[in-house]
Write a protein that holds these residues in place. Sequence first.
Motif, PDB file in Angstrom:
ATOM      1  N   SER A  10      27.584  80.192  20.380  1.00 41.63           N
ATOM      2  CA  SER A  10      26.468  79.292  20.114  1.00 41.63           C
ATOM      3  C   SER A  10      25.171  80.056  19.883  1.00 41.63           C
ATOM      4  CB  SER A  10      26.283  78.343  21.299  1.00 41.63           C
ATOM      5  OG  SER A  10      25.117  77.594  21.127  1.00 41.63           O
ATOM      6  N   ARG A  11      24.479  79.720  18.798  1.00 44.05           N
ATOM      7  CA  ARG A  11      23.178  80.329  18.541  1.00 44.05           C
ATOM      8  C   ARG A  11      22.105  79.729  19.440  1.00 44.05           C
ATOM      9  NH1 ARG A  11      23.719  83.714  14.543  1.00 44.05           N
ATOM     10  NH2 ARG A  11      24.844  83.260  12.661  1.00 44.05           N
ATOM     11  N   THR A  12      22.390  78.581  20.003  1.00 45.96           N
ATOM     12  CA  THR A  12      21.417  77.914  20.859  1.00 45.96           C
ATOM     13  C   THR A  12      21.813  78.025  22.326  1.00 45.96           C
ATOM     14  OG1 THR A  12      22.569  75.813  20.641  1.00 45.96           O
ATOM     15  CG2 THR A  12      20.786  76.264  19.059  1.00 45.96           C
ATOM     16  N   ARG A  13      22.649  78.999  22.645  1.00 45.91           N
ATOM     17  CA  ARG A  13      23.093  79.132  24.034  1.00 45.91           C
ATOM     18  C   ARG A  13      21.905  79.433  24.946  1.00 45.91           C
ATOM     19  NH1 ARG A  13      24.996  83.680  21.400  1.00 45.91           N
ATOM     20  NH2 ARG A  13      24.107  85.612  22.100  1.00 45.91           N
ATOM     21  N   PRO A  14      21.992  79.033  26.195  1.00 44.36           N
ATOM     22  CA  PRO A  14      20.909  79.321  27.133  1.00 44.36           C
ATOM     23  C   PRO A  14      20.842  80.817  27.413  1.00 44.36           C
ATOM     24  CG  PRO A  14      22.776  78.344  28.265  1.00 44.36           C
ATOM     25  CD  PRO A  14      23.092  78.318  26.799  1.00 44.36           C
ATOM     26  N   ARG A  15      19.713  81.260  27.865  1.00 43.11           N
ATOM     27  CA  ARG A  15      19.601  82.660  28.255  1.00 43.11           C
ATOM     28  C   ARG A  15      20.619  82.935  29.339  1.00 43.11           C
ATOM     29  NH1 ARG A  15      13.567  84.089  29.414  1.00 43.11           N
ATOM     30  NH2 ARG A  15      14.779  85.215  30.921  1.00 43.11           N
ATOM     31  N   LEU A  16      21.225  84.105  29.295  1.00 43.47           N
ATOM     32  CA  LEU A  16      22.322  84.443  30.183  1.00 43.47           C
ATOM     33  C   LEU A  16      21.947  84.283  31.651  1.00 43.47           C
ATOM     34  CD1 LEU A  16      25.201  85.325  29.885  1.00 43.47           C
ATOM     35  CD2 LEU A  16      24.447  87.684  29.923  1.00 43.47           C
ATOM     36  N   PHE A  17      20.749  84.678  32.024  1.00 46.40           N
ATOM     37  CA  PHE A  17      20.384  84.662  33.433  1.00 46.40           C
ATOM     38  C   PHE A  17      19.848  83.310  33.887  1.00 46.40           C
ATOM     39  CE2 PHE A  17      20.286  89.145  32.245  1.00 46.40           C
ATOM     40  CZ  PHE A  17      21.279  89.583  33.099  1.00 46.40           C
ATOM     41  N   SER A  18      19.720  82.346  32.982  1.00 48.87           N
ATOM     42  CA  SER A  18      19.336  81.004  33.382  1.00 48.87           C
ATOM     43  C   SER A  18      20.509  80.046  33.167  1.00 48.87           C
ATOM     44  CB  SER A  18      18.107  80.535  32.598  1.00 48.87           C
ATOM     45  OG  SER A  18      18.419  80.436  31.230  1.00 48.87           O
ATOM     46  N   LEU A  19      21.688  80.591  33.098  1.00 51.41           N
ATOM     47  CA  LEU A  19      22.897  79.825  32.856  1.00 51.41           C
ATOM     48  C   LEU A  19      23.200  78.923  34.044  1.00 51.41           C
ATOM     49  CD1 LEU A  19      25.217  79.631  30.787  1.00 51.41           C
ATOM     50  CD2 LEU A  19      26.390  81.340  32.141  1.00 51.41           C
ATOM     51  N   ARG A  20      23.483  77.671  33.745  1.00 47.32           N
ATOM     52  CA  ARG A  20      23.860  76.720  34.783  1.00 47.32           C
ATOM     53  C   ARG A  20      25.342  76.389  34.628  1.00 47.32           C
ATOM     54  NH1 ARG A  20      21.365  71.576  34.317  1.00 47.32           N
ATOM     55  NH2 ARG A  20      21.887  71.814  32.143  1.00 47.32           N
ATOM     56  N   LEU A  21      25.997  76.062  35.725  1.00 44.86           N
ATOM     57  CA  LEU A  21      27.403  75.683  35.646  1.00 44.86           C
ATOM     58  C   LEU A  21      27.582  74.479  34.728  1.00 44.86           C
ATOM     59  CD1 LEU A  21      28.636  76.116  39.321  1.00 44.86           C
ATOM     60  CD2 LEU A  21      29.044  77.609  37.367  1.00 44.86           C
ATOM     61  N   GLU A  22      26.628  73.586  34.729  1.00 49.06           N
ATOM     62  CA  GLU A  22      26.703  72.414  33.862  1.00 49.06           C
ATOM     63  C   GLU A  22      26.707  72.817  32.385  1.00 49.06           C
ATOM     64  OE1 GLU A  22      24.618  72.757  36.456  1.00 49.06           O
ATOM     65  OE2 GLU A  22      25.507  71.299  37.817  1.00 49.06           O
ATOM     66  N   ASP A  23      25.943  73.859  32.037  1.00 53.24           N
ATOM     67  CA  ASP A  23      25.937  74.355  30.658  1.00 53.24           C
ATOM     68  C   ASP A  23      27.330  74.837  30.256  1.00 53.24           C
ATOM     69  OD1 ASP A  23      23.147  73.956  30.436  1.00 53.24           O
ATOM     70  OD2 ASP A  23      22.752  75.948  31.275  1.00 53.24           O
ATOM     71  N   VAL A  24      27.947  75.580  31.153  1.00 46.81           N
ATOM     72  CA  VAL A  24      29.287  76.104  30.881  1.00 46.81           C
ATOM     73  C   VAL A  24      30.284  74.960  30.775  1.00 46.81           C
ATOM     74  CG1 VAL A  24      31.146  77.576  31.750  1.00 46.81           C
ATOM     75  CG2 VAL A  24      28.758  78.281  32.020  1.00 46.81           C
ATOM     76  N   MET A  25      30.204  74.011  31.704  1.00 47.29           N
ATOM     77  CA  MET A  25      31.125  72.874  31.681  1.00 47.29           C
ATOM     78  C   MET A  25      30.970  72.070  30.399  1.00 47.29           C
ATOM     79  SD  MET A  25      30.895  71.885  35.780  1.00 47.29           S
ATOM     80  CE  MET A  25      30.344  70.279  35.410  1.00 47.29           C
ATOM     81  N   ASP A  26      29.732  71.849  29.959  1.00 47.50           N
ATOM     82  CA  ASP A  26      29.499  71.099  28.716  1.00 47.50           C
ATOM     83  C   ASP A  26      30.070  71.823  27.509  1.00 47.50           C
ATOM     84  OD1 ASP A  26      28.182  69.119  30.113  1.00 47.50           O
ATOM     85  OD2 ASP A  26      26.170  69.809  29.563  1.00 47.50           O
ATOM     86  N   ARG A  27      29.816  73.113  27.398  1.00 48.06           N
ATOM     87  CA  ARG A  27      30.235  73.871  26.214  1.00 48.06           C
ATOM     88  C   ARG A  27      31.722  74.154  26.172  1.00 48.06           C
ATOM     89  NH1 ARG A  27      25.014  76.749  25.985  1.00 48.06           N
ATOM     90  NH2 ARG A  27      23.927  75.625  24.362  1.00 48.06           N
ATOM     91  N   THR A  28      32.352  74.214  27.339  1.00 51.10           N
ATOM     92  CA  THR A  28      33.767  74.584  27.369  1.00 51.10           C
ATOM     93  C   THR A  28      34.688  73.414  27.656  1.00 51.10           C
ATOM     94  OG1 THR A  28      33.649  75.165  29.716  1.00 51.10           O
ATOM     95  CG2 THR A  28      33.258  76.940  28.111  1.00 51.10           C
TER      96      THR A  28
END
Length: 132
Positions: A10-28
């Motif tokens: 994703s070109r719009t992925r969140p910054r690696l160090f501000s990654l939330r579990l919810e972000d991962v769950m949504d994208r995957t």
Amino acid sequence: MRWSRCLTASRTRPRLFSLRLEDVMDRTATSKSQLFHYFPGGKEELPLAVARELLRHWQDQLAAGIRRMQDIGEVTPELDADREAAALLASIQGGVMIFMTTGSLERLEAALNQSITHLRGMSAEAPSVVSA
């Protein structure tokens, strides 16, 4: 791994160090229980896992490039492409880390020059191939 491809594609992925579990769950499209199965330590493990996957992919791409150069006769076939790719990646990463710390490209340029010179089978006195 599906989660790493989704995070890195994703070109719009969140910054690696501000990654939330919810972000991962949504994208995957995974559940929290699936994430904790693969990452029992939670979100602290995710950036490291993504970094490992990215470095592995980068090294694989470098090795493929070296093999291609071997196939067309630009690099001696006696070189171990995987080992050369690992050394090149370490040189780049070390040079980038020093650049980020000092603001000087000198060491990164030196690392790239030495790596490229080695791949070309040239002597250490070969002219510089990278400059600022």
